[in-house]
Design an enzyme around this catalytic site. Sequence first.
Site, short mmCIF file in Angstrom:
data_model
loop_
_atom_site.label_atom_id
_atom_site.label_comp_id
_atom_site.label_asym_id
_atom_site.label_seq_id
_atom_site.Cartn_x
_atom_site.Cartn_y
_atom_site.Cartn_z
N LYS A 33 0.93 -1.17 -0.04
CA LYS A 33 0.37 -0.19 -0.20
C LYS A 33 0.86 1.43 0.08
O LYS A 33 2.32 1.33 -0.19
CB LYS A 33 -0.85 -0.12 1.08
CG LYS A 33 -2.06 -1.28 1.35
CD LYS A 33 -3.24 -0.74 2.62
CE LYS A 33 -4.05 -2.24 2.27
NZ LYS A 33 -4.79 -2.28 3.28
N TYR A 70 -12.38 -2.16 -3.97
CA TYR A 70 -13.15 -1.90 -2.10
C TYR A 70 -14.72 -1.85 -2.18
O TYR A 70 -15.39 -1.83 -1.21
CB TYR A 70 -12.25 -1.13 -1.53
CG TYR A 70 -10.53 -1.47 -1.04
CD1 TYR A 70 -10.55 -2.50 -0.47
CD2 TYR A 70 -10.07 -0.61 -1.62
CE1 TYR A 70 -8.95 -2.84 0.15
CE2 TYR A 70 -8.43 -1.06 -1.06
CZ TYR A 70 -8.38 -2.37 -0.04
OH TYR A 70 -7.28 -2.58 0.18
N PHE A 90 -15.17 3.57 6.68
CA PHE A 90 -13.87 4.05 6.33
C PHE A 90 -13.66 4.25 5.07
O PHE A 90 -12.83 4.73 4.46
CB PHE A 90 -12.77 2.77 7.29
CG PHE A 90 -13.53 1.37 7.12
CD1 PHE A 90 -12.69 0.63 6.04
CD2 PHE A 90 -13.67 0.79 8.03
CE1 PHE A 90 -13.20 -0.16 5.42
CE2 PHE A 90 -14.10 -0.48 7.97
CZ PHE A 90 -13.37 -0.79 6.40
N ARG A 121 -1.65 -14.77 4.59
CA ARG A 121 -2.63 -13.77 6.03
C ARG A 121 -2.19 -13.94 7.19
O ARG A 121 -2.00 -12.92 7.88
CB ARG A 121 -4.43 -14.57 6.21
CG ARG A 121 -5.11 -14.23 4.58
CD ARG A 121 -5.67 -12.29 4.25
NE ARG A 121 -5.91 -12.11 5.73
CZ ARG A 121 -6.78 -10.79 5.57
NH1 ARG A 121 -7.11 -10.15 4.35
NH2 ARG A 121 -7.31 -10.08 6.33
N ASN A 129 -2.00 0.14 7.25
CA ASN A 129 -1.42 -0.96 7.20
C ASN A 129 -0.68 -1.66 6.75
O ASN A 129 -0.64 -2.93 6.07
CB ASN A 129 -2.82 -1.96 7.64
CG ASN A 129 -3.33 -2.42 7.07
OD1 ASN A 129 -3.68 -1.89 5.67
ND2 ASN A 129 -4.42 -3.06 7.00
N HIS A 188 -1.86 -5.27 1.53
CA HIS A 188 -3.64 -6.04 1.12
C HIS A 188 -3.22 -7.88 1.45
O HIS A 188 -2.32 -7.90 0.78
CB HIS A 188 -4.30 -5.04 0.07
CG HIS A 188 -5.55 -6.33 -0.19
ND1 HIS A 188 -6.56 -6.38 0.31
CD2 HIS A 188 -5.21 -7.41 -1.33
CE1 HIS A 188 -7.64 -7.62 -0.30
NE2 HIS A 188 -6.46 -7.56 -1.25
N GLU A 217 -9.07 -11.00 -7.42
CA GLU A 217 -9.03 -9.63 -7.08
C GLU A 217 -7.14 -10.06 -8.39
O GLU A 217 -7.29 -8.73 -8.75
CB GLU A 217 -8.17 -9.49 -5.62
CG GLU A 217 -9.45 -9.15 -4.73
CD GLU A 217 -9.05 -9.00 -3.10
OE1 GLU A 217 -10.24 -8.82 -2.52
OE2 GLU A 217 -7.46 -9.42 -3.35
#
Length: 138
Positions: free
Chosen positions: A10, A50, A58, A86, A113, A116, A127
């Site tokens: 990100k 998203y 958010f 993950r 964070n 992704h 994705e």
Amino acid sequence: MAQRTLCIIKPDAVKKNVHGSILQKILDSGFKVRGIRMAQLSENEAGKFYEVHKERPFYNELVTFMTSGPVVLVALEKENAVQDYRTLIGATDPAEAAEGTIRKLFASSKGENAVHGSDSEENGEKEIAFFFRESELV
Ligand code: ADP
Ligand code: MG
């Protein structure tokens, strides 16, 4: 069986110049890079990517953040890739992420964070297809 998952490094991580370190951690954990490119996401692209979070409070903040600078899009492959990746990135909120995880090491906040990760095999495929043509994957 080999599985694919999408990683996005990100804007916060690219700005901090830690995208190389993050990618090295991913490679050291046994993932193969099948596709990779940098991108500046448009509001339209980030919004669509998203879309599942559209009703969340958010959402606007997330789209603004994801378009605030370049990202690195990475199509990863490994056995059990979705779950293993993950585990490698850790919890969404770095305050709750386990020691040694990418988010614990590199994330600033629950929003910013660092990375992704896809949440299922089906979404991983979707994705990856959102950002890569099949001919761009090796
Ligand atoms: P994950 O990325 O761990 O799968 P989610 O799918 O729940 O997490 O959320 C997508 C992204 O939205 C998160 O990675 C984070 O950037 C952002 N986000 C999630 N929850 C919040 C929150 N409470 N405040 C701000 N941003 C958030
Ligand atoms: Mg998610």
